[in-house]
Write an enzyme that holds these catalytic residues in place. Sequence first.
Site, PDB file in Angstrom:
ATOM      1  N   GLU A  23       0.823  -1.215   0.000  1.00 28.37           N
ATOM      2  CA  GLU A  23       0.000   0.000   0.000  1.00 28.37           C
ATOM      3  C   GLU A  23       0.849   1.253   0.000  1.00 28.37           C
ATOM      4  OE1 GLU A  23      -2.728   0.105   3.249  1.00 28.37           O
ATOM      5  OE2 GLU A  23      -3.586  -1.845   2.784  1.00 28.37           O
ATOM      6  N   CYS A  28       2.823   8.466   1.880  1.00 27.99           N
ATOM      7  CA  CYS A  28       3.217   7.484   2.889  1.00 27.99           C
ATOM      8  C   CYS A  28       3.628   6.215   2.163  1.00 27.99           C
ATOM      9  CB  CYS A  28       2.054   7.208   3.842  1.00 27.99           C
ATOM     10  SG  CYS A  28       2.432   5.991   5.121  1.00 27.99           S
ATOM     11  N   CYS A  69       4.609  -7.347   8.109  1.00 26.39           N
ATOM     12  CA  CYS A  69       5.362  -6.790   9.228  1.00 26.39           C
ATOM     13  C   CYS A  69       5.447  -7.811  10.362  1.00 26.39           C
ATOM     14  CB  CYS A  69       4.674  -5.519   9.735  1.00 26.39           C
ATOM     15  SG  CYS A  69       5.571  -4.672  11.048  1.00 26.39           S
ATOM     16  N   CYS A  81       2.664  -5.357  16.734  1.00 26.54           N
ATOM     17  CA  CYS A  81       1.856  -4.465  17.576  1.00 26.54           C
ATOM     18  C   CYS A  81       0.417  -4.995  17.584  1.00 26.54           C
ATOM     19  CB  CYS A  81       1.901  -3.044  17.041  1.00 26.54           C
ATOM     20  SG  CYS A  81       3.575  -2.365  16.973  1.00 26.54           S
ATOM     21  N   CYS A  94      -2.471  -3.183  15.451  1.00 22.54           N
ATOM     22  CA  CYS A  94      -2.143  -2.656  14.128  1.00 22.54           C
ATOM     23  C   CYS A  94      -2.652  -3.527  12.996  1.00 22.54           C
ATOM     24  CB  CYS A  94      -0.620  -2.498  14.024  1.00 22.54           C
ATOM     25  SG  CYS A  94      -0.085  -1.830  12.438  1.00 22.54           S
ATOM     26  N   CYS A 154      -3.526   1.622   8.036  1.00 20.03           N
ATOM     27  CA  CYS A 154      -2.419   1.096   7.245  1.00 20.03           C
ATOM     28  C   CYS A 154      -2.479  -0.428   7.216  1.00 20.03           C
ATOM     29  CB  CYS A 154      -1.096   1.557   7.854  1.00 20.03           C
ATOM     30  SG  CYS A 154       0.328   0.907   7.010  1.00 20.03           S
TER      31      CYS A 154
END
Length: 354
Positions: free
Chosen positions: A92, A105, A112, A116, A119, A341
């Site tokens: 993205e 961004c 990832c 977290c 997230c 995100c």
Amino acid sequence: MQKQSIYGLTIEKLSNWFVEQGHKKFRATQVWDWLYRKRVTSFKEMSNLNQETVSLLEEHFVFGSLKEHIRQESKDGTVKFLFQLNDGNLIETVLMTHKYGFSVCVTTQVGCNIGCSFCASGLLKKNRDLTSGEIVEQIMNVQLFLDERKNEERVSHIVVMGIGEPFDNFDNTVDFLDIVKDHKGLSIGARHITVSTSGLAHKIKEFADLKSQVNLAVSLHAPNNELRSKIMKINKAFPIEKLMDSVNYYLDKTNRRVTYEYILIKDVNDHKEEALQLAELIGEKRHLSYVNLIPYNPVDEHGQYQRSEPEAIQEFFQTLKKKGINCGVRLEQGTDIDAACGQLRSKQEKKRVG
């Protein structure tokens, strides 16, 4: 032979490559101008290069390794791109409109592993790092989108806050920064670029040693180890003491302000007590600190978390202000187009599996 993205080389690396191929160094400057100023989309369009040079470039490099998969446009002008890479992975990139210009961004990893718990970006684990070329191409694709509108618009700011941990892909991120900053190319000012890290302390120190003038943001989200470890597993490897030691190293080395990103989650980290702890944590470095308070963007897969109430956000903000901490509440953008995100990517991956 696996061809490399032409966008992945800094001008120094491109110059050295030409010399290694027995060509003159100035060819790199010519190519650079075609790539980033004239923004052509094929080597054949580089009309001041001879056929031998064009053929050499075509033999070793590719132009585009990103293909637009989905584009979403928000009522507020935010545009979200889902790009497909050559290997089929999805990433993205988000274009945001501000009074001061256009910011992008960018994503640095496919997935990832930071973990977290709140997230959307980490819903899908890390598959691989992006190359420097794949990161630069995100900017180029967005710039070409702006060029098509024929309003003489340009990308003026960059935030490296998309999917992934930039400092876990350190070398490619640094090359990306060098490429987009170069004054003969896109010439995006270092002080208009911000890199965000979840707290890889050793890499913050390495970043400080570069003295690059690029802004640093730290995703903090909690002011004590117990709470931070609950919501960010990286805190177990780099607890707050180690993280703040690296931040202090950065401040001493660069004398540049650090931004602390703090997502406000209802009844988790949004009490006055946490605000006071945060002010104490920043302490005497408040003159080089800014706290960016971010109302949590709920994600279906993390239903245990909700956005803080407006009253709680305001009290947190006022508590920091009274303690002399520079802070603000982030303005929301793109709430109608999967603003979190990683959200658009994870939805598309579910469709593939389903």
